[in-house]
Design an enzyme around this catalytic site. Structure first.
Site, PDB file in Angstrom:
ATOM      1  N   SER B  45     124.389  41.707  23.646  1.00 39.26           N
ATOM      2  CA  SER B  45     123.521  42.289  22.634  1.00 39.26           C
ATOM      3  C   SER B  45     122.156  41.647  22.828  1.00 39.26           C
ATOM      4  CB  SER B  45     124.081  41.988  21.244  1.00 39.26           C
ATOM      5  OG  SER B  45     123.364  42.725  20.287  1.00 39.26           O
ATOM      6  N   GLU B  46     121.123  42.463  23.056  1.00 39.04           N
ATOM      7  CA  GLU B  46     119.863  41.901  23.561  1.00 39.04           C
ATOM      8  C   GLU B  46     119.097  41.062  22.538  1.00 39.04           C
ATOM      9  OE1 GLU B  46     120.529  45.151  23.424  1.00 39.04           O
ATOM     10  OE2 GLU B  46     118.802  46.335  22.735  1.00 39.04           O
ATOM     11  N   ASN B  47     119.554  41.034  21.287  1.00 40.19           N
ATOM     12  CA  ASN B  47     118.923  40.096  20.351  1.00 40.19           C
ATOM     13  C   ASN B  47     119.400  38.659  20.570  1.00 40.19           C
ATOM     14  OD1 ASN B  47     121.384  41.286  19.370  1.00 40.19           O
ATOM     15  ND2 ASN B  47     121.039  40.272  17.422  1.00 40.19           N
ATOM     16  N   SER B  87     117.457  36.369  26.869  1.00 37.89           N
ATOM     17  CA  SER B  87     118.206  37.617  26.835  1.00 37.89           C
ATOM     18  C   SER B  87     117.611  38.644  27.792  1.00 37.89           C
ATOM     19  CB  SER B  87     118.203  38.167  25.406  1.00 37.89           C
ATOM     20  OG  SER B  87     118.952  39.351  25.357  1.00 37.89           O
TER      21      SER B  87
END
Lengths: 236, 218
Positions: B45-47, B87
């Site tokens: 999850s790119e957060n 990320s």
């Protein structure tokens, strides 16, 4: 090395009109709630805010939009925020949308003392307009990159889980997000924490942001930690 | 014709053991439900999370633990948290094996448009531009035609682009197609859909070679 200040009001007291400030957080996760409340109370205006999102109508940066304190937002996604949309369409608010990774990396570049970075994000799109393009060979393949400049922010305001009076910070779960690189990028960095402890309490091996980057730290209070999209599954 | 679940199920078959996968919002999120049991797949999850698990049980939700769609989630054993620069670092340096995302339009050279409709409120590109510019393998989940019946698989995207020459495969309600230098290559038909129907729904260059099998979905 005691960087502790009494509260948010004291931490932000010298933020003036037209300042450029970075605010950590992703959505409503890991946002500096106390400092935002203090900025609203102080009534400082004409702010340029660098933050991945712009909060919701009645929480986060949305609170500063309601009081018309923000002149410009630099964000990657501005989501569901009716007041934001109204100000944008009426021309009261300027918005610069940039890719999320570019936003993170422009903060990182500032914190690492690099004037610019190259990224492929936005090549061939309207994001590349007016930017220097350069070809590099990566993994044996020639590819175009855009030069993106490090941010220049007067203040960075971040939220951490734990911190000590030297300004060392530890973040929790995905509330880390943009906070560490923004902490590194501000000319003056303000950190609010859920738990402020004396230096020597935190294990140096567990520090995410070394205190050298943090100028002021305070123990926050009354955290709401609002959830933007509560999603659950049924038990059983 | 496939529904959203069908598209998600078909895309899940593209995931291989050992993959690190980034799932976008919408249909791509559903793909997580159909990854075969026993397969080792780590969701990014790119957060700032590797090892995303399912939604929490009621009462277990944690404001500090969300996905890129801002939904409350959980972690699985072996997960890790990191900041947003790292990320996108792992995305840019191609450590993530597969990116699955939605699109409004794709062109036959692999350009994708999915972030902006002129005249409508622009919410932003989030991480989409970074993902499409860097991912080594991009599968798009999308509708083949819009509500007016017009093709969204085009010779050239009409909407503002998110990225260029990046889409590798497309799964729609009608078909599975590869994006090749010569155009869209038809691989499979959705159940009950003819090659003719797919031809009529595709404006971009379409390559049809030999018999096109009907896709198999459990």
């Amino acid at each position: 090395m005691n960087k502790t200040v009494k509260n948010a009001d004291e931490a932000i007291k010298d933020i003036q009109d037209n300042a450029t400030i970075m605010l950590g957080g992703f959505g409503l996760c890991g946002i500096p709630e106390n400092s935002i409340t203090a900025l609203v109370k102080k009534g400082v205006k004409g702010l340029t805010c660098i933050s991945n999102n712009a909060g919701v109508d009645d929480f986060g940066i949305g609170l500063m939009l309601q009081t018309r304190q923000v002149k410009k937002m630099i964000s990657s996604y501005v989501g569901e925020n009716a007041e934001f949309e109204r100000q944008l369409l009426s021309g009261e608010l300027e918005v610069e949308l940039i890719p999320q990774g570019t936003l993170a990396t422009r903060c990182m570049a500032a914190g690492y003392g690099m004037p610019a970075i190259y990224t492929p994000a936005g090549v061939g799109t309207e994001i590349e307009i007016g930017k220097e393009k350069r070809k590099f060979i990566v993994d044996g393949e020639e590819k175009e990159f855009l030069m993106e400049m490090a941010f220049d922010a007067d203040f960075a305001i971040v939220k951490a889980w734990k911190g000590d009076n030297h300004g060392n910070l530890i973040f929790r779960e995905t509330a880390r997000n943009f906070n560490p690189m923004m902490a590194m990028a501000g000319k003056i960095t303000i950190a609010e924490v859920e738990e402020l402890v004396p230096a020597g309490t935190l294990d140096p091996d567990h520090i995410h942001t070394p205190g050298i980057y943090v100028h002021r730290i305070f123990q926050g209070s009354n955290y709401e930690k609002r959830i933007e999209q509560k999603t659950v599954r049924a038990k059983g | 014709m496939l529904d959203k679940t069908g598209i998600a199920k078909r895309i899940a078959k593209e995931i291989k053991d050992g993959y690190y996968v980034n799932l976008g919002i919408g249909i791509p999120t559903l793909v997580a439900n159909y990854i075969p049991k026993g397969m080792n797949v780590v969701l990014q999850s790119e957060n700032g999370l590797l090892g995303m698990g399912p939604f929490p049980f009621e009462g277990d939700e944690d404001a500090d633990l969300i996905n890129a769609g801002k939904q409350t989630i959980t972690t699985v054993p072996g997960s890790s948290f990191f900041d947003s620069a790292m990320s996108f670092g792992m995305i840019r340096s191609r450590k993530v094996d597969l990116t699955i995302l939605g699109a409004m339009e794709v062109s036959d050279n692999g350009d994708i448009a999915n972030w902006k409709i002129p005249g409508k409120m622009v919410k932003g590109m989030g991480g989409a531009m970074d993902l499409v510019a860097s991912a080594k393998n991009i599968i798009v989940a999308m509708q083949h035609v819009n509500k007016a019946g017009e093709s969204k698989l085009l010779p050239k995207c009409e909407l503002p682009l998110t990225g260029i020459r990046c889409v590798k495969k497309i799964v729609t309600e009608l078909a599975v197609l590869d994006v090749t230098p010569e155009g869209f290559r038809l691989l499979e038909r959705a159940p009950g859909i003819s090659v003719e129907q797919i031809k009529n729904a595709t404006l971009g260059r379409l390559i049809i070679e030999g018999d096109i099998p009907e896709m198999v979905i459990e």
